[in-house]
Scaffold this motif. Sequence first.
Motif, PDB file in Angstrom:
ATOM      1  N   LEU A   1      10.615  -2.253  -0.633  1.00 45.46           N
ATOM      2  CA  LEU A   1      11.130  -1.174   0.213  1.00 45.46           C
ATOM      3  C   LEU A   1      10.656   0.190  -0.288  1.00 45.46           C
ATOM      4  N   ILE A   2      10.692   0.392  -1.588  1.00 55.43           N
ATOM      5  CA  ILE A   2      10.186   1.650  -2.160  1.00 55.43           C
ATOM      6  C   ILE A   2       8.702   1.792  -1.872  1.00 55.43           C
ATOM      7  N   LEU A   3       7.945   0.714  -2.026  1.00 54.42           N
ATOM      8  CA  LEU A   3       6.508   0.742  -1.707  1.00 54.42           C
ATOM      9  C   LEU A   3       6.268   1.089  -0.240  1.00 54.42           C
ATOM     10  N   ALA A   4       7.031   0.480   0.646  1.00 51.80           N
ATOM     11  CA  ALA A   4       6.858   0.732   2.087  1.00 51.80           C
ATOM     12  C   ALA A   4       7.167   2.187   2.427  1.00 51.80           C
ATOM     13  N   VAL A   5       8.236   2.724   1.855  1.00 52.85           N
ATOM     14  CA  VAL A   5       8.599   4.115   2.132  1.00 52.85           C
ATOM     15  C   VAL A   5       7.566   5.065   1.540  1.00 52.85           C
ATOM     16  N   ALA A   6       7.174   4.824   0.293  1.00 48.90           N
ATOM     17  CA  ALA A   6       6.173   5.686  -0.351  1.00 48.90           C
ATOM     18  C   ALA A   6       4.856   5.638   0.416  1.00 48.90           C
ATOM     19  N   ASN A   7       4.440   4.464   0.836  1.00 50.61           N
ATOM     20  CA  ASN A   7       3.203   4.316   1.602  1.00 50.61           C
ATOM     21  C   ASN A   7       3.290   5.079   2.923  1.00 50.61           C
ATOM     22  N   ALA A   8       4.441   5.009   3.580  1.00 46.84           N
ATOM     23  CA  ALA A   8       4.613   5.710   4.855  1.00 46.84           C
ATOM     24  C   ALA A   8       4.620   7.222   4.655  1.00 46.84           C
ATOM     25  N   VAL A   9       5.251   7.687   3.581  1.00 46.19           N
ATOM     26  CA  VAL A   9       5.256   9.123   3.293  1.00 46.19           C
ATOM     27  C   VAL A   9       3.829   9.607   3.034  1.00 46.19           C
ATOM     28  N   ILE A  10       3.082   8.859   2.247  1.00 51.60           N
ATOM     29  CA  ILE A  10       1.690   9.224   1.952  1.00 51.60           C
ATOM     30  C   ILE A  10       0.850   9.191   3.226  1.00 51.60           C
ATOM     31  N   GLY A  11       1.033   8.151   4.034  1.00 51.14           N
ATOM     32  CA  GLY A  11       0.288   8.037   5.288  1.00 51.14           C
ATOM     33  C   GLY A  11       0.597   9.169   6.251  1.00 51.14           C
ATOM     34  N   LEU A  12       1.864   9.555   6.314  1.00 46.95           N
ATOM     35  CA  LEU A  12       2.272  10.644   7.197  1.00 46.95           C
ATOM     36  C   LEU A  12       1.738  11.978   6.695  1.00 46.95           C
ATOM     37  N   ALA A  13       1.861  12.204   5.404  1.00 44.02           N
ATOM     38  CA  ALA A  13       1.432  13.486   4.825  1.00 44.02           C
ATOM     39  C   ALA A  13      -0.076  13.662   4.867  1.00 44.02           C
ATOM     40  N   SER A  14      -0.818  12.584   4.654  1.00 44.87           N
ATOM     41  CA  SER A  14      -2.282  12.699   4.611  1.00 44.87           C
ATOM     42  C   SER A  14      -2.945  12.369   5.944  1.00 44.87           C
ATOM     43  N   LYS A  15      -2.107  12.098   6.962  1.00 44.14           N
ATOM     44  CA  LYS A  15      -2.604  11.796   8.309  1.00 44.14           C
ATOM     45  C   LYS A  15      -3.611  10.636   8.307  1.00 44.14           C
ATOM     46  N   LYS A  16      -3.255   9.594   7.552  1.00 44.66           N
ATOM     47  CA  LYS A  16      -4.095   8.404   7.482  1.00 44.66           C
ATOM     48  C   LYS A  16      -4.012   7.598   8.772  1.00 44.66           C
ATOM     49  N   GLU A  17      -4.978   6.726   8.925  1.00 47.27           N
ATOM     50  CA  GLU A  17      -4.954   5.766  10.017  1.00 47.27           C
ATOM     51  C   GLU A  17      -3.985   4.650   9.638  1.00 47.27           C
ATOM     52  N   PHE A  18      -3.215   4.139  10.595  1.00 45.35           N
ATOM     53  CA  PHE A  18      -2.264   3.050  10.353  1.00 45.35           C
ATOM     54  C   PHE A  18      -3.045   1.741  10.357  1.00 45.35           C
ATOM     55  N   LYS A  19      -3.128   1.104   9.203  1.00 43.80           N
ATOM     56  CA  LYS A  19      -3.949  -0.101   9.052  1.00 43.80           C
ATOM     57  C   LYS A  19      -3.079  -1.337   8.870  1.00 43.80           C
ATOM     58  N   ALA A  20      -3.745  -2.483   8.761  1.00 46.51           N
ATOM     59  CA  ALA A  20      -3.043  -3.757   8.585  1.00 46.51           C
ATOM     60  C   ALA A  20      -2.202  -3.759   7.310  1.00 46.51           C
ATOM     61  N   LYS A  21      -2.667  -3.111   6.255  1.00 48.32           N
ATOM     62  CA  LYS A  21      -1.921  -3.031   4.998  1.00 48.32           C
ATOM     63  C   LYS A  21      -0.583  -2.326   5.219  1.00 48.32           C
ATOM     64  N   ASP A  22      -0.595  -1.276   5.996  1.00 46.57           N
ATOM     65  CA  ASP A  22       0.623  -0.514   6.282  1.00 46.57           C
ATOM     66  C   ASP A  22       1.608  -1.366   7.098  1.00 46.57           C
ATOM     67  N   LEU A  23       1.072  -2.084   8.047  1.00 47.43           N
ATOM     68  CA  LEU A  23       1.883  -2.976   8.862  1.00 47.43           C
ATOM     69  C   LEU A  23       2.525  -4.057   7.992  1.00 47.43           C
ATOM     70  N   ARG A  24       1.736  -4.655   7.107  1.00 45.33           N
ATOM     71  CA  ARG A  24       2.243  -5.728   6.244  1.00 45.33           C
ATOM     72  C   ARG A  24       3.330  -5.235   5.289  1.00 45.33           C
ATOM     73  N   LEU A  25       3.155  -4.036   4.746  1.00 42.52           N
ATOM     74  CA  LEU A  25       4.185  -3.497   3.860  1.00 42.52           C
ATOM     75  C   LEU A  25       5.515  -3.341   4.593  1.00 42.52           C
ATOM     76  N   GLY A  26       5.462  -2.822   5.801  1.00 42.24           N
ATOM     77  CA  GLY A  26       6.676  -2.692   6.601  1.00 42.24           C
ATOM     78  C   GLY A  26       7.271  -4.044   6.955  1.00 42.24           C
ATOM     79  N   LEU A  27       6.407  -4.994   7.280  1.00 44.26           N
ATOM     80  CA  LEU A  27       6.866  -6.338   7.630  1.00 44.26           C
ATOM     81  C   LEU A  27       7.484  -7.042   6.425  1.00 44.26           C
ATOM     82  N   PHE A  28       6.850  -6.933   5.257  1.00 44.24           N
ATOM     83  CA  PHE A  28       7.399  -7.555   4.054  1.00 44.24           C
ATOM     84  C   PHE A  28       8.753  -6.953   3.696  1.00 44.24           C
ATOM     85  N   ALA A  29       8.897  -5.653   3.860  1.00 41.59           N
ATOM     86  CA  ALA A  29      10.192  -5.018   3.599  1.00 41.59           C
ATOM     87  C   ALA A  29      11.251  -5.587   4.556  1.00 41.59           C
ATOM     88  N   LEU A  30      10.876  -5.745   5.809  1.00 42.50           N
ATOM     89  CA  LEU A  30      11.784  -6.324   6.802  1.00 42.50           C
ATOM     90  C   LEU A  30      12.163  -7.755   6.418  1.00 42.50           C
TER      91      LEU A  30
END
Length: 141
Positions: free
Chosen positions: A16-45
Amino acid sequence: MKQLHSYWAYLVLAVLILAVANAVIGLASKKEFKAKDLRLGLFALIFTHIQLLIGLAWYFMSPIYKAMKSEGMGAIMKEAPLRLLAVEHPIAMLLGIVLITIGWSKHKKQTTAQGKFKMFVLFYGIALLVILSRIPWNQWL
């Protein structure tokens, strides 16, 4: 069952901490939402839902539940440590899991990477704070 619930909680928090940190970094750096980001959210779920099932099983086997049945809720509610385990912790964890589930559903409806990251930051982030607030730290560590 209590040990499984406690050890699995470490995995839940880490993911959960990884998923939140990844999302904060992705939002702040305006990254593209990739499969890794999806998987982190899914694993947290998934990890939080598994923890819910383990927690429910432990709750109904626990001495706290047996005390609630025999002594009644009045005695439990008078003592803060017992109230935390019997009422506050389960309700907060359920609320956290509901927020994560809502965040997962809402992120799927977003069409932009920023929208997806924002849903994870908002819902998973609030869920993380709620979960951290009601962990019985003195018994867990």
